[in-house]
Scaffold this active site. Structure first.
Site, mmCIF file in Angstrom:
data_model
loop_
_atom_site.group_PDB
_atom_site.id
_atom_site.type_symbol
_atom_site.label_atom_id
_atom_site.label_comp_id
_atom_site.label_asym_id
_atom_site.label_seq_id
_atom_site.Cartn_x
_atom_site.Cartn_y
_atom_site.Cartn_z
ATOM 1 N N ASP A 9 0.867 -1.182 0.000
ATOM 2 C CA ASP A 9 0.000 0.000 0.000
ATOM 3 C C ASP A 9 0.903 1.230 0.000
ATOM 4 O OD1 ASP A 9 -2.827 -0.778 0.197
ATOM 5 O OD2 ASP A 9 -2.264 -1.707 2.085
ATOM 6 N N ARG A 17 3.569 2.744 3.079
ATOM 7 C CA ARG A 17 4.329 1.852 3.969
ATOM 8 C C ARG A 17 5.829 2.133 3.932
ATOM 9 N NH1 ARG A 17 -0.387 1.555 6.109
ATOM 10 N NH2 ARG A 17 -1.837 0.117 5.115
ATOM 11 N N HIS A 127 -11.579 -0.597 9.887
ATOM 12 C CA HIS A 127 -10.597 -1.311 10.700
ATOM 13 C C HIS A 127 -11.191 -1.687 12.060
ATOM 14 C CE1 HIS A 127 -8.047 0.894 7.813
ATOM 15 N NE2 HIS A 127 -7.234 -0.141 7.932
ATOM 16 N N ASP A 196 -9.940 -6.752 0.776
ATOM 17 C CA ASP A 196 -9.215 -5.865 1.672
ATOM 18 C C ASP A 196 -8.699 -6.706 2.845
ATOM 19 O OD1 ASP A 196 -8.158 -3.565 2.777
ATOM 20 O OD2 ASP A 196 -10.043 -2.460 2.837
#
Length: 211
Positions: A9, A17, A127, A196
């Site tokens: 990502d 990242r 998340h 995802d």
């Protein structure tokens, strides 16, 4: 001895990242695009940015990037996603997302467009929670699905952990056969479709729930 893609990502902004001092630090896409002055200028800038990102990724052996983000920003879009978006107009989002994909491909990196069929209506952070979208199908089709339909020829895409009540009120898109059929048939995406992060708490019984 496997010829397998290596994914990351590296959108820029909060979701990248690889960071300074060894890699470029990028502004959030939403902010950079707003400062560009026009959609055309934003598309040129984002393509150039994607080309630089691709060069940095290839230099360390990474050849697939989970970008562009083709979600349409709404007033209620959760902050975890909003400044990662490319705008609030579906046509502009599609144009800029295409430019990002083209920049990555030009640099030898495969793009993964996300998050099908559209994450912009999420008012929760997936998340941590599972959002339910109650928007009617015709509005979804006109706004949220539109950029993904325009990008349906891209090689890879990622699904969203959202429940779309108008299509399948019981399961998030990632786990819903009805939603996957919609992505394939109504949006027209025929490439490699991936989930995802399975560790996100939006998915009941996820790895996060078992640790």
């Amino acid at each position: 001895r496997r010829d397998a893609p290596v994914f990351i990502d590296q959108e820029g902004g909060r979701v990248q990242r690889l960071r300074a001092p060894h890699w470029h630090e990028w502004e959030p896409p939403f902010d950079s695009i707003a400062a560009a002055g026009s959609v055309t200028a934003a598309a040129r800038m984002m393509r150039a940015r994607a080309t630089v990102i691709a060069a940095e990724l290839r230099a360390v052996g990474i050849d697939a990037n989970c970008a562009p983000v083709a979600d349409v920003a709404r007033e209620t879009t959760h902050p975890f996603l909003r400044n990662r978006c490319y705008g609030s107009d579906p046509a502009s989002v599609a144009l800029i997302a295409r430019a990002v994909a083209d920049g990555l491909i030009a640099g030898g990196v495969l793009p993964v467009v996300k998050h099908l069929p559209g994450h912009g209506l999420s008012h929760l952070d997936t998340h941590l929670d599972l959002p339910t979208v109650d928007t009617a199908l015709d509005e979804l089709d006109r706004i949220d699905f539109a950029p993904f339909r325009a990008l349906a020829d891209l090689p890879m895409a990622m699904t969203a952990h959202l429940v779309f009540a108008a299509i399948d009120p019981g399961l998030p898109a990632t786990q819903s056969a009805k939603m996957i059929s919609l992505i394939r048939d109504r949006i027209g995406f025929t490439g490699l479709l991936m989930s995802d992060d399975l560790n996100m708490q939006a998915l009941q019984g996820s790895l996060a729930d078992r640790t």
